[in-house]
Every structure is written in structure tokens, then in C-alpha cells.
Design a protein around this motif. Structure first.
Motif, PDB file in Angstrom:
ATOM      1  N   PRO A 166      72.438   1.419  70.948  1.00 35.35           N
ATOM      2  CA  PRO A 166      72.857   1.531  72.348  1.00 35.35           C
ATOM      3  C   PRO A 166      73.724   0.341  72.779  1.00 35.35           C
ATOM      4  CG  PRO A 166      70.450   1.265  72.149  1.00 35.35           C
ATOM      5  CD  PRO A 166      70.995   1.382  70.769  1.00 35.35           C
ATOM      6  N   ASN A 167      74.627   0.592  73.677  1.00 34.09           N
ATOM      7  CA  ASN A 167      75.518  -0.430  74.282  1.00 34.09           C
ATOM      8  C   ASN A 167      76.608  -0.939  73.351  1.00 34.09           C
ATOM      9  OD1 ASN A 167      73.875  -0.509  76.603  1.00 34.09           O
ATOM     10  ND2 ASN A 167      72.522  -1.995  75.610  1.00 34.09           N
ATOM     11  N   THR A 168      76.620  -0.517  72.094  1.00 37.67           N
ATOM     12  CA  THR A 168      77.614  -1.084  71.179  1.00 37.67           C
ATOM     13  C   THR A 168      78.851  -0.198  71.100  1.00 37.67           C
ATOM     14  OG1 THR A 168      76.629   0.056  69.296  1.00 37.67           O
ATOM     15  CG2 THR A 168      75.828  -2.158  69.730  1.00 37.67           C
ATOM     16  N   PRO A 169      80.042  -0.792  70.944  1.00 32.95           N
ATOM     17  CA  PRO A 169      81.271   0.027  70.860  1.00 32.95           C
ATOM     18  C   PRO A 169      81.237   1.014  69.698  1.00 32.95           C
ATOM     19  CG  PRO A 169      81.818  -2.319  71.047  1.00 32.95           C
ATOM     20  CD  PRO A 169      80.327  -2.239  70.933  1.00 32.95           C
ATOM     21  N   ALA A 170      80.613   0.643  68.576  1.00 38.76           N
ATOM     22  CA  ALA A 170      80.646   1.528  67.399  1.00 38.76           C
ATOM     23  C   ALA A 170      79.891   2.833  67.651  1.00 38.76           C
ATOM     24  CB  ALA A 170      80.045   0.806  66.194  1.00 38.76           C
ATOM     25  N   GLN A 171      78.964   2.794  68.603  1.00 42.23           N
ATOM     26  CA  GLN A 171      78.150   3.983  68.867  1.00 42.23           C
ATOM     27  C   GLN A 171      79.011   5.190  69.245  1.00 42.23           C
ATOM     28  OE1 GLN A 171      75.836   3.932  72.406  1.00 42.23           O
ATOM     29  NE2 GLN A 171      74.135   5.071  71.502  1.00 42.23           N
ATOM     30  N   SER A 172      80.133   4.929  69.943  1.00 41.53           N
ATOM     31  CA  SER A 172      80.963   6.067  70.366  1.00 41.53           C
ATOM     32  C   SER A 172      82.210   6.236  69.493  1.00 41.53           C
ATOM     33  CB  SER A 172      81.349   5.893  71.839  1.00 41.53           C
ATOM     34  OG  SER A 172      81.812   4.585  72.044  1.00 41.53           O
ATOM     35  N   MET A 173      82.211   5.591  68.329  1.00 43.10           N
ATOM     36  CA  MET A 173      83.368   5.763  67.436  1.00 43.10           C
ATOM     37  C   MET A 173      83.297   7.125  66.742  1.00 43.10           C
ATOM     38  SD  MET A 173      83.943   2.086  65.619  1.00 43.10           S
ATOM     39  CE  MET A 173      84.339   0.643  66.581  1.00 43.10           C
ATOM     40  N   PRO A 174      84.473   7.745  66.503  1.00 40.55           N
ATOM     41  CA  PRO A 174      84.461   9.057  65.845  1.00 40.55           C
ATOM     42  C   PRO A 174      84.148   8.938  64.355  1.00 40.55           C
ATOM     43  CG  PRO A 174      86.714   8.311  66.224  1.00 40.55           C
ATOM     44  CD  PRO A 174      85.819   7.264  66.813  1.00 40.55           C
ATOM     45  N   ASP A 175      84.027  10.107  63.710  1.00 46.90           N
ATOM     46  CA  ASP A 175      83.854  10.205  62.256  1.00 46.90           C
ATOM     47  C   ASP A 175      82.580   9.540  61.746  1.00 46.90           C
ATOM     48  OD1 ASP A 175      86.316  11.482  62.160  1.00 46.90           O
ATOM     49  OD2 ASP A 175      87.388   9.575  62.026  1.00 46.90           O
ATOM     50  N   ALA A 176      81.485   9.916  62.396  1.00 48.24           N
ATOM     51  CA  ALA A 176      80.194   9.411  61.892  1.00 48.24           C
ATOM     52  C   ALA A 176      79.979   9.905  60.469  1.00 48.24           C
ATOM     53  CB  ALA A 176      79.070   9.912  62.792  1.00 48.24           C
ATOM     54  N   ILE A 177      79.415   9.071  59.640  1.00 49.19           N
ATOM     55  CA  ILE A 177      79.142   9.447  58.239  1.00 49.19           C
ATOM     56  C   ILE A 177      77.756  10.108  58.190  1.00 49.19           C
ATOM     57  CG2 ILE A 177      78.917   8.551  55.858  1.00 49.19           C
ATOM     58  CD1 ILE A 177      81.709   8.038  57.105  1.00 49.19           C
ATOM     59  N   PRO A 178      77.670  11.305  57.570  1.00 50.36           N
ATOM     60  CA  PRO A 178      76.352  11.971  57.515  1.00 50.36           C
ATOM     61  C   PRO A 178      75.306  11.112  56.806  1.00 50.36           C
ATOM     62  CG  PRO A 178      78.094  13.410  56.691  1.00 50.36           C
ATOM     63  CD  PRO A 178      78.713  12.071  56.891  1.00 50.36           C
ATOM     64  N   ALA A 208      74.695 -20.893  45.243  1.00 45.20           N
ATOM     65  CA  ALA A 208      74.413 -19.450  45.236  1.00 45.20           C
ATOM     66  C   ALA A 208      74.877 -18.841  46.556  1.00 45.20           C
ATOM     67  CB  ALA A 208      72.921 -19.224  45.049  1.00 45.20           C
ATOM     68  N   VAL A 209      75.388 -17.605  46.481  1.00 53.12           N
ATOM     69  CA  VAL A 209      75.834 -16.927  47.697  1.00 53.12           C
ATOM     70  C   VAL A 209      75.130 -15.575  47.794  1.00 53.12           C
ATOM     71  CG1 VAL A 209      77.816 -16.224  49.099  1.00 53.12           C
ATOM     72  CG2 VAL A 209      78.137 -17.876  47.263  1.00 53.12           C
ATOM     73  N   THR A 210      74.544 -15.300  48.949  1.00 51.82           N
ATOM     74  CA  THR A 210      73.969 -13.985  49.211  1.00 51.82           C
ATOM     75  C   THR A 210      74.681 -13.403  50.428  1.00 51.82           C
ATOM     76  OG1 THR A 210      72.236 -15.058  50.492  1.00 51.82           O
ATOM     77  CG2 THR A 210      71.701 -14.499  48.216  1.00 51.82           C
ATOM     78  N   THR A 211      74.493 -12.083  50.647  1.00 43.68           N
ATOM     79  CA  THR A 211      75.252 -11.460  51.735  1.00 43.68           C
ATOM     80  C   THR A 211      74.496 -10.276  52.346  1.00 43.68           C
ATOM     81  OG1 THR A 211      77.530 -10.863  52.314  1.00 43.68           O
ATOM     82  CG2 THR A 211      76.564  -9.664  50.466  1.00 43.68           C
ATOM     83  N   ASP A 212      75.034  -9.756  53.454  1.00 37.80           N
ATOM     84  CA  ASP A 212      74.570  -8.503  54.063  1.00 37.80           C
ATOM     85  C   ASP A 212      75.722  -7.504  54.003  1.00 37.80           C
ATOM     86  OD1 ASP A 212      72.295  -9.874  54.872  1.00 37.80           O
ATOM     87  OD2 ASP A 212      72.876  -9.989  56.984  1.00 37.80           O
ATOM     88  N   ILE A 213      75.386  -6.239  53.737  1.00 37.41           N
ATOM     89  CA  ILE A 213      76.395  -5.172  53.690  1.00 37.41           C
ATOM     90  C   ILE A 213      75.909  -4.000  54.537  1.00 37.41           C
ATOM     91  CG2 ILE A 213      77.551  -3.477  52.197  1.00 37.41           C
ATOM     92  CD1 ILE A 213      78.350  -6.004  50.984  1.00 37.41           C
ATOM     93  N   ILE A 214      76.829  -3.396  55.272  1.00 35.42           N
ATOM     94  CA  ILE A 214      76.511  -2.148  55.978  1.00 35.42           C
ATOM     95  C   ILE A 214      77.320  -1.029  55.309  1.00 35.42           C
ATOM     96  CG2 ILE A 214      76.684  -0.879  58.153  1.00 35.42           C
ATOM     97  CD1 ILE A 214      76.397  -3.540  59.625  1.00 35.42           C
ATOM     98  N   VAL A 215      76.634   0.035  54.878  1.00 35.31           N
ATOM     99  CA  VAL A 215      77.383   1.184  54.338  1.00 35.31           C
ATOM    100  C   VAL A 215      77.388   2.305  55.368  1.00 35.31           C
ATOM    101  CG1 VAL A 215      76.850   0.657  51.914  1.00 35.31           C
ATOM    102  CG2 VAL A 215      75.380   2.239  53.177  1.00 35.31           C
ATOM    103  N   GLY A 216      78.477   3.105  55.325  1.00 37.23           N
ATOM    104  CA  GLY A 216      78.559   4.276  56.195  1.00 37.23           C
ATOM    105  C   GLY A 216      78.892   3.952  57.640  1.00 37.23           C
ATOM    106  N   PHE A 217      79.653   2.858  57.859  1.00 29.04           N
ATOM    107  CA  PHE A 217      80.151   2.578  59.215  1.00 29.04           C
ATOM    108  C   PHE A 217      81.054   3.752  59.618  1.00 29.04           C
ATOM    109  CE2 PHE A 217      83.061   0.510  62.232  1.00 29.04           C
ATOM    110  CZ  PHE A 217      82.134  -0.098  63.079  1.00 29.04           C
ATOM    111  N   PRO A 218      81.112   4.125  60.918  1.00 24.43           N
ATOM    112  CA  PRO A 218      81.922   5.289  61.309  1.00 24.43           C
ATOM    113  C   PRO A 218      83.333   5.215  60.734  1.00 24.43           C
ATOM    114  CG  PRO A 218      80.711   4.460  63.196  1.00 24.43           C
ATOM    115  CD  PRO A 218      80.445   3.501  62.064  1.00 24.43           C
ATOM    116  N   GLY A 219      83.749   6.286  60.093  1.00 17.81           N
ATOM    117  CA  GLY A 219      85.117   6.364  59.564  1.00 17.81           C
ATOM    118  C   GLY A 219      85.288   5.725  58.206  1.00 17.81           C
ATOM    119  N   GLU A 220      84.241   5.143  57.618  1.00 18.86           N
ATOM    120  CA  GLU A 220      84.383   4.494  56.301  1.00 18.86           C
ATOM    121  C   GLU A 220      84.698   5.571  55.244  1.00 18.86           C
ATOM    122  OE1 GLU A 220      81.644   1.304  53.981  1.00 18.86           O
ATOM    123  OE2 GLU A 220      80.944   3.364  53.766  1.00 18.86           O
ATOM    124  N   THR A 221      85.872   5.478  54.643  1.00 23.84           N
ATOM    125  CA  THR A 221      86.251   6.479  53.635  1.00 23.84           C
ATOM    126  C   THR A 221      85.644   6.100  52.291  1.00 23.84           C
ATOM    127  OG1 THR A 221      88.211   5.246  52.995  1.00 23.84           O
ATOM    128  CG2 THR A 221      88.496   6.853  54.781  1.00 23.84           C
TER     129      THR A 221
END
Ligand code: SAM
Ligand code: SF4
Length: 464
Positions: free
Chosen positions: A365-377, A324-337
């Protein structure tokens, strides 16, 4: 009145009742502590070890803030909401009537906020990140000697947190951290900042603890690590991760060996071969993908593309034994179309995971993604999450319905209030609720035939 069990070290390790309060005989009595844990399984297990340190110093564990003279929060800062919860707990002490209590903040928020916590909540006296837990006895000694504020915030360490005593909360499955910290650098994640660099426990020390657990009657162990399969034995024995799994499975008394979380980059064929070759190694792999879009994966600094990840999945799905395989997903990362989000949906369709943990991206805080453009509402993140959950529910319902009529071996871990109703996990980590007229099944292994399915669990009957 508070219930208390006065027991010795050995029996404490073996104690399989959910004791409301325990203390160790022979140690000086130093007061009572209450420990609340937020976040992941690793935090839960860290708390079991922290409780062990406090118990062996003569503190007594209680189950409410009111009954405690020392209150500790083991915190999580993986997403903003988890971190906020801690500050709201700390705020409750502002006007608390009665004797002032000693307050300690442990874990990821402690590491992230450091001494700022003292300014925001001056009633806190201990701030300690997980990379400094091996210094806890010293820090406690300083507090006991009357110091008002003590900190353990160093992350530059090669030490792992080893304790003589661990106050285990789960009576059926023992958790064992084999690797601490993280050397990956996912652009959204605080863990490398809050838990420090990767450091593995020696295979001898892991196997010694495992032997003790088996002697105490544990039959199931779960190896833990943020990237558990990046395990690198620091001892001259240089055991590979898959060899450690094999050695654990061969430990007399052990019937199930699990591990989480695996990082796709370090997921190698020998791990699949170990699972294929020994049914005591559970046929379940948690392999977080985070996104189905190679462009987003690059921005996340995950170090693999969609295609490379799918090659790992093919390796698992082609195993001689179903895994069996399970996973983690992040939705709405900055710039995700929208199109990139749809690639995640198509990945779900393609892999047909047995389970998915999905999260809305949370800037940290402290993460590179924090200052990435195109935040998803926020509303858009919620919309995407709902679509993903609906799809995964459909996939799981279909898969679970295919299990009707099949037999599984379960480790029985729960008893319902309803008569003759029990629950347990399969080796592949599915939850099965089942009926059996037999008494005292907790902790035993039974065979169950599946008679029904819901999206999140199977239903069955004890097979003779
Ligand atoms: N080390 C594991 C890995 O590499 O997959 C996971 C560790 S983390 C405690 C558990 C999950 O939290 C991650 O897999 C990710 O999906 C999620 N997560 C981490 N940072 C996040 C963030 N900033 N926003 C939303 N979810 C996040
Ligand atoms: Fe965080 Fe990535 Fe390390 Fe997992 S591998 S703990 S997501 S930095």
C-alpha cells in the motif's frame, strides 16, 4: 511455574543467560508482558529497547501469551505475508478464554494501518509506529491510568529512540541502531512511510552506548540502519560514517564491528579504506542491488544503474583485504521481462556474492509500484525465484569449496546438542560448524581450519 530472575538494572544489561523472564528490582510491579517480533534485525533490536522501557516501568517479561497480562506484537509490513501474520495473531484473541489481556501493536503494520486496527480488532489498546517509540513511556502511562485506546502514529519527527535500558537477547553480538527511518524512495518499499524520515543518533551517544557495551563484556557490535552508510552525525563533531566505524573499532574491548544495510548510492571509498586499514572492522558488506537490469532499477527508483553498482563492487573487490559481499534481490517487479530477469542472473554470475536474500515482489500500500502495469503472475515469480536460488546455490558451493584448507578466526556463538560441536561466524560473516573437545567456548574467539563445505556453511576443526 514461570521462572523469574529478579535482578538490578546493571546486571540486567549484562545478563547473558536466555532468561525466560526478568524483572527489575525497585520498580513497581505492573504485570507481565509478552513481546513477539516479526521482520528484520532492526525490528528485533527495537524490541530489545521496547522491552527495556517496559522492564524499567516495572513490567515483568514472560515467554508465553498465556502467562502475560500485556501482549505486544512488533510488526513488519515489508511484504504482504508478514503483515497478514500479524492479523492472524490478533484474531486469536477473539474468543480467548480467561482474563482479558491488554494488546499492543507496534512497528510497521501499526504505522500503516493506524486506528483501523481498533476497528478490525477492538481488543487492541495500543497502536504505535516505530517513529513514536520515544513516546512509549507516556503512552504506557495513559494505559496504566485507564485509557482504553492510545496511539503513537506521528512520523514527522527528528527524534531517535534512546532508552536507559535495553533488554539484549543476543549474548554475543550487541546491536546498535545509529540511523532510523529512510529518505530514499524506492518505488516498491513501505519503509519511508512506516519508519519516517532519516534521522541519525549523535556520534557521542553512539560511542557512549558502545563504551557501556564493552564494559559489560560485549566484544562484537553491529551498527544498524535501513541505509546505515547514509549516517549523518547531527552533533558539531560531524563524524563521517567511516570515522564512526574506526572509533568503534578503537573502543577498548571491542574485537568486531559490523554494519548493515548499506545503500549503494552512499557507499564511498572511505568505507572500504576503513575496512582495509583495521581488521577489527569486519570484512563483510551487505549491499542490496535488487535487480541486474538498469531499466528495472530505474523503475524501482534505486538511483543507480547496473554499471554504477558494478563500479561499487569493483571498489570492494579490489580492496587490499578480501571483503565478502551479500545482497538482496527482488524478482518479478512489475514489467520485468525474461531478458531483464536474465540480466539479474548474469549479475549474480559476475559478482559472485557470498550470500543472497531473494524475494518475490509483493505489492504494498501507498507505494508507486503498486499501481504499475504488467504485474508478473505469482507462478512466474516463483519460477524465477527458483532459478535464481539454484544459480546462487551453485555459486556459493563453488566459493565455499575453495575455502577448504583455509584458517579462519571465529567468534563462537553456538553449541550443538552433539558433543564437542560448536558454531561461529567468521569476520566475513560465514557460518562455520566445527568440532573441539575444549569446554566453555561460547563467546570466545578461536582459530578453525576448514575441512568441508556445504552451500550455506563451512565445516572445520579447532586448530591448536
Ligand atoms: N534498506 C535496505 C535497502 O535499501 O536495500 C533494505 C530494507 S528492506 C527491510 C529489506 C529488503 O526487503 C529489501 O532490500 C528488498 O529486497 C526487500 N523488499 C522491500 N520491499 C519489498 C517488496 N515490496 N516486495 C518484495 N521485497 C521487498
Ligand atoms: Fe526501502 Fe529503499 Fe529505503 Fe531500503 S533504501 S528502506 S528499500 S526505500
Amino acid at each position: 511455574m514461570q521462572k523469574a530472575f529478579d535482578i538490578g538494572l546493571d546486571s540486567l544489561l549484562a545478563d547473558k543467560s536466555a532468561a525466560e523472564a526478568v524483572f527489575v528490582t525497585g520498580a513497581p510491579h505492573r504485570g507481565t508482558f509478552y513481546l513477539e517480533t516479526f521482520g528484520c534485525q532492526m525490528n528485533e533490536h527495537d524490541s530489545e529497547k521496547v522491552a527495556g522501557v517496559l522492564l524499567s516501568r516495572g513490567y515483568r517479561q514472560v515467554d508465553s501469551v498465556e502467562a502475560a497480562s500485556f501482549v505486544l506484537y512488533n510488526t513488519c509490513s515489508i511484504r504482504e505475508k508478514a503483515a497478514q501474520k500479524v492479523f492472524s495473531r490478533l484474531g486469536e484473541f477473539r474468543d480467548m478464554p480467561g482474563e482479558p489481556k491488554k494488546i499492543g501493536v507496534l512497528g510497521c503494520v501499526a504505522q500503516q494501518e493506524g486506528e483501523k486496527i481498533f476497528h478490525r480488532s477492538p481488543w487492541v489498546s495500543l497502536v504505535c509506529g516505530s517513529a513514536s517509540y520515544s513516546k512509549l513511556p507516556e503512552l504506557l502511562a495513559q494505559l496504566e491510568a485507564g485509557e482504553k485506546r492510545v496511539t503513537g502514529l506521528d512520523t514527522d519527527t527528528d527524534e531517535t529512540f534512546e532508552t536507559e535500558l535495553t533488554r539484549r537477547d543476543n549474548p554475543w553480538r550487541a546491536y546498535l541502531t545509529i540511523i532510523e527511518g529512510c529518505d530514499k524512495a524506492c518505488s516498491y518499499c513501505v519503509v519511508p512511510y512506516t519508519r519516517g524520515p532519516e534521522r541519525s543518533r549523535s556520534s557521542d551517544s553512539v560511542l557512549r552506548e558502545l563504551r557501556q557495551l564493552a564494559e559489560l563484556g560485549y566484544t562484537e557490535v553491529q551498527f544498524l540502519g535501513q541505509t546505515v552508510n547514509s549516517y549523518a552525525d547531527p552533533s558539531p563533531r560531524k563524524m563521517k560514517f567511516s570515522e564512526l566505524l574506526q572509533a568503534a573499532a578503537e573502543m577498548p574491548g571491542m574485537r568486531r564491528v559490523r554494519f548493515t544495510t548499506s545503500h549503494p548510492r552512499d557507499f564511498s571509498p572511505d568505507i572500504v579504506e576503513a575496512i582495509e586499514g583495521d581488521t577489527r572492522i569486519c570484512n563483510h558488506v551487505h549491499l542490496p542491488v535488487q535487480s541486474g537490469s538498469s531499466r528495472v532499477l530505474r523503475a524501482m527508483q534505486r538511483t543507480y544503474s547496473r554499471e554504477e553498482y558494478l563500479e561499487k563492487i569493483a571498489m570492494v573487490r579490489n580492496a587490499k583485504r578480501p571483503i565478502a559481499v551479500t545482497t538482496d534481490i527482488i524478482v518479478g517487479f512489475p514489467g520485468e521481462t525474461e531478458k531483464e530477469f536474465e540480466e539479474t542472473l548474469s549479475l549474480l554470475e559476475e559478482v559472485k556474492y557470498e550470500g543472497v536474500f531473494s524475494f518475490k515482489y509483493s505489492p504494498r500500500p501507498n507505494t508507486p509500484a503498486q499501481s504499475m502495469p504488467d504485474a508478473i503472475p505469482e507462478e512466474e515469480k516463483s519460477r524465477r525465484l527458483a532459478i535464481l536460488l539454484k544459480l546462487q546455490r551453485k555459486i556459493q558451493t563453488e566459493a565455499n569449496e575453495k575455502s577448504v584448507g583455509k584458517m579462519f578466526e571465529l567468534h563462537v556463538e553456538g553449541k550443538s546438542r552433539k558433543e564437542n560441536q560448536w558454531s561461529g561466524h567468521t569476520s566475513c560473516h560465514r557460518v562455520v560448524n566445527f568440532s573441539s573437545p575444549q569446554p566453555n567456548l561460547l563467546g570466545s574467539y578461536v582459530r578453525v581450519r576448514v575441512s568441508g563445505a556445504t552451500p550455506n556453511c563451512l565445516i572445520g576443526d579447532h586448530a591448536p
